[in-house]
Design a protein around this motif. Structure first.
Motif, PDB file in Angstrom:
ATOM      1  N   LYS A   1       4.703  -0.256  -6.922  1.00 52.86           N
ATOM      2  CA  LYS A   1       5.149   0.676  -5.886  1.00 52.86           C
ATOM      3  C   LYS A   1       5.916  -0.109  -4.838  1.00 52.86           C
ATOM      4  CE  LYS A   1       3.503   4.338  -2.754  1.00 52.86           C
ATOM      5  NZ  LYS A   1       2.324   5.115  -2.295  1.00 52.86           N
TER       6      LYS A   1
ATOM      7  N   LYS B   1      -3.703  -1.049  -6.986  1.00 53.42           N
ATOM      8  CA  LYS B   1      -2.246  -0.925  -7.001  1.00 53.42           C
ATOM      9  C   LYS B   1      -1.659  -2.007  -6.107  1.00 53.42           C
ATOM     10  CE  LYS B   1      -0.774   3.228  -6.770  1.00 53.42           C
ATOM     11  NZ  LYS B   1      -0.495   4.578  -6.208  1.00 53.42           N
TER      12      LYS B   1
ATOM     13  N   SER C   1       1.742  -3.276  -4.193  1.00 51.42           N
ATOM     14  CA  SER C   1       3.007  -2.763  -3.681  1.00 51.42           C
ATOM     15  C   SER C   1       3.690  -3.840  -2.842  1.00 51.42           C
ATOM     16  CB  SER C   1       2.768  -1.517  -2.819  1.00 51.42           C
ATOM     17  OG  SER C   1       2.002  -0.544  -3.504  1.00 51.42           O
TER      18      SER C   1
ATOM     19  N   ASP D   1      -7.893   0.153  -2.461  1.00 54.59           N
ATOM     20  CA  ASP D   1      -7.404   0.247  -3.842  1.00 54.59           C
ATOM     21  C   ASP D   1      -5.881   0.135  -3.941  1.00 54.59           C
ATOM     22  OD1 ASP D   1      -6.658   2.682  -2.815  1.00 54.59           O
ATOM     23  OD2 ASP D   1      -7.939   3.876  -4.126  1.00 54.59           O
ATOM     24  N   GLU D   2      -5.233  -0.119  -2.806  1.00 60.48           N
ATOM     25  CA  GLU D   2      -3.809  -0.435  -2.826  1.00 60.48           C
ATOM     26  C   GLU D   2      -3.533  -1.537  -1.811  1.00 60.48           C
ATOM     27  OE1 GLU D   2       0.690   1.405  -2.116  1.00 60.48           O
ATOM     28  OE2 GLU D   2      -1.000   2.777  -2.301  1.00 60.48           O
TER      29      GLU D   2
ATOM     30  N   TRP E   1      -2.620  -3.979   3.943  1.00 64.24           N
ATOM     31  CA  TRP E   1      -1.542  -4.914   3.664  1.00 64.24           C
ATOM     32  C   TRP E   1      -1.764  -6.232   4.367  1.00 64.24           C
ATOM     33  CZ3 TRP E   1       3.469  -2.353   5.942  1.00 64.24           C
ATOM     34  CH2 TRP E   1       3.582  -2.619   7.301  1.00 64.24           C
TER      35      TRP E   1
ATOM     36  N   TRP F   1      -3.780   3.346   7.173  1.00 60.00           N
ATOM     37  CA  TRP F   1      -3.635   2.068   6.493  1.00 60.00           C
ATOM     38  C   TRP F   1      -4.145   0.985   7.422  1.00 60.00           C
ATOM     39  CZ3 TRP F   1      -1.597   0.169   1.762  1.00 60.00           C
ATOM     40  CH2 TRP F   1      -1.364   1.174   0.828  1.00 60.00           C
TER      41      TRP F   1
ATOM     42  N   LYS G   1      -3.579   1.347 -12.079  1.00 62.99           N
ATOM     43  CA  LYS G   1      -3.171   1.739 -10.722  1.00 62.99           C
ATOM     44  C   LYS G   1      -4.212   2.570  -9.987  1.00 62.99           C
ATOM     45  CE  LYS G   1      -0.516   5.860 -12.087  1.00 62.99           C
ATOM     46  NZ  LYS G   1       0.801   6.514 -12.038  1.00 62.99           N
TER      47      LYS G   1
ATOM     48  N   GLY H   1      -5.087   2.275   2.003  1.00 65.86           N
ATOM     49  CA  GLY H   1      -4.976   0.915   1.491  1.00 65.86           C
ATOM     50  C   GLY H   1      -4.788  -0.055   2.633  1.00 65.86           C
TER      51      GLY H   1
END
Length: 536
Positions: free
Chosen positions: A76, A42, A44, A296-297, A270, A231, A38, A268
């Protein structure tokens, strides 16, 4: 018959429970791997308010969601407190939060400040006090339940109602919108949220359409400083030359990540399923570009959408081990290359999305928001004019002998300083008001400008459009081919004795032949394939 029917229902319930438990048991290795990794990567998932009420309100739905997350390596979850006109049920949010935490997940929240699908423009009028009050109510509700809240990228305004026109006065729309939204952020989002929960971390998520931020109220310079984090939207689509927007091409995701990092701390990124407009290869490229941008997410938007996109999430779970390897290869390594300038809140005029298309010409860029007068090579698009000291800085960079490429949109606005453009170190790129037309340049045409910019690095790269080049540290480069067919490319380096093919993505079903001839690395790369190469 009634008794038999009841027995059948009980039997089906038992079978479903068994299947869920078996699925969970077999999926544990991936979930455990992602938990262990993680800090590197990570994964999510975002539950919309509608998802919360539909899927998490009962035990069976919650069990299914937990099993699904574990199956696909998600560690997550974001439980949206409000979205699209719906406040998710408080009890369901709290019960779901507790259950996910007990199952070993990290839990956060978010809000999508859209009043409803049919009232888009109405809700985005923050001149109206009732909409300001609703924004505050949303912020307070989310903060009262969670310590981490992401404000989704519907947090903008483009309203031109009579009240907005009156309040704007003689200001430009961009000035009015950005001042208004900064005020809303401070007074209606952050202050009330922190009053309800002093420990809350409020994060702003910027969309992928970076050239239009300020025209809709996003002020990356000032808002990034008042929020607790940033983000980034890294959504991509199959690029349709006739219909697609420039922010939908693959490189835009990488550019967005690296450019926004100039303004604050990136938490992070999306992306979504893209439905029919994003096929599996492009869906996976969203993740690769995010990680190349040092994300990293990754948040998958959204749970309900991905339930209907099983082939895509299956492909992603298969690629996760390779994405972890990619993250390990690039994280912490400085990016090298040609500086690409785009100041915050800069107008793009007729060159909207030009930075995204420039990245598809195989030029390794370092996106910047300020002119670095010591840069080895620089590209100045028309957005550069936002810097009030640009002309002086331009002259200094040119006089140092630095290779410069300017777009014709910038050049025609520098008519008061024609001597600067006549400098032997300056070349003009003919965008001709159509940035996407850069994709139609031949590899010979591209090479002329690319060689000019890469000369200080002792490099030459030969490739067609839609082949991206990234330089990491002193001993690694990445080439990604987003074309629908295989390509042959070469990279001439100033010094090289051996090359090592460190990674290919996807790890199965793709190919990348890498060989060394003198100082030239020769590569044949299959369609929609990334290859990372170590150099000694």
């Amino acid at each position: 018959m009634k008794i038999n029917h009841q027995k059948e229902i009980k039997l089906w319930i038992i079978l479903v429970a068994i299947l869920l438990s078996v699925t969970s048991a077999f999926s544990q290795p991936l979930w455990e791997t992602m938990k262990n990794e993680k800090d590197v990567l990570k994964l999510s998932v975002w539950f919309r308010a509608q998802d919360v009420d539909q899927y998490l309100a009962n035990k069976d739905g919650l069990n299914s969601a937990i099993s699904w997350c574990k199956k696909y390596g998600i560690t997550k979850v974001y439980l949206e407190a409000y979205g699209r006109g719906l406040y998710a049920n408080r009890e369901t949010l709290l019960n779901s939060k507790e259950r996910f935490l007990n199952e070993g997940f990290e839990v956060a929240s978010g809000a999508t400040t859209e009043y409803g699908p049919d009232e888009f423009d109405i809700f985005h009028c923050y001149t109206h006090k009732r909409h300001q009050e609703e924004l505050q109510r949303i912020s307070e509700y989310a903060a009262s339940l969670f310590d981490e809240v992401i404000l989704d990228d519907w947090y903008f305004t483009n309203c031109e109602c009579a009240d907005c026109i009156h309040a704007r006065g003689d200001q430009s729309w961009s000035k009015y919108y950005t001042d208004l939204m900064l005020k809303m952020s401070e007074e209606r989002v952050l202050k009330p949220a922190r009053a309800v929960n002093p420990n809350v971390k409020m994060i702003i998520k910027y969309p992928q359409w970076n050239d239009e931020y300020h025209t809709r109220g996003y002020d990356v310079v000032r808002e990034s400083k008042v929020f607790d984090g940033i983000w980034v939207g890294t959504e991509g689509r199959q690029f349709d030359y006739e219909k697609s927007e420039g922010y939908e091409i693959g490189y835009n995701a990488y550019f967005n990540m690296r450019w926004l990092a100039n303004f604050g701390s990136i938490g992070g990124a999306w992306f979504d399923t893209g439905r029919a407009r994003t096929k599996i290869p492009t869906y996976l490229e969203q993740a690769r570009h995010t990680i190349l941008g040092e994300g990293d997410e990754v948040i998958l938007w959204c749970y309900g959408g991905h339930l209907e996109a099983t082939p895509k999430i299956e492909a992603l779970s298969e690629e996760l081990p390779g994405l972890i390897k990619l993250a390990n290869l690039v994280q912490g390594k400085p990016i090298k290359g040609v500086q690409l300038l785009k100041p915050g809140n800069s107008d793009s005029f007729e060159e909207t999305w030009v930075c995204s298309f420039l990245g598809e010409l195989g030029i390794p860029f370092v996106p910047v928001s300020d002119v670095d007068e010591e840069a080895m090579a620089v590209v100045f698009p028309v957005q550069s004019l936002k810097d009030p000291g640009f002309i002086r800085k331009f002259q200094h960079v040119a006089d140092r002998g630095t290779p410069i490429l300017v777009t014709d949109g910038l050049a025609k606005r520098m008519t008061a300083n024609p001597a600067y453009l006549n400098n032997v170190n300056v070349k003009t790129l003919p965008v001709k008001g159509s940035p996407k037309a850069l994709l139609n340049m031949t590899r010979e045409e591209i090479k002329t400008y690319r060689d000019h910019l890469l000369a200080p690095f002792g490099m030459k790269f030969d490739a067609p459009a839609r082949v991206e080049l990234y330089l990491f540290g002193e001993n690694m480069f990445v080439v990604e081919n987003i074309n629908d067919e295989a390509v042959d490319v070469t990279l001439e380096l100033p010094k090289v004795s051996t090359v090592n093919k460190a990674l290919i993505l996807p790890e199965s079903g793709s190919s990348a032949e890498v060989s060394l001839s003198g100082k030239t690395v020769k590569m044949t790369i299959s369609a929609h394939t990334l290859v990372a190469v170590g150099v000694k």
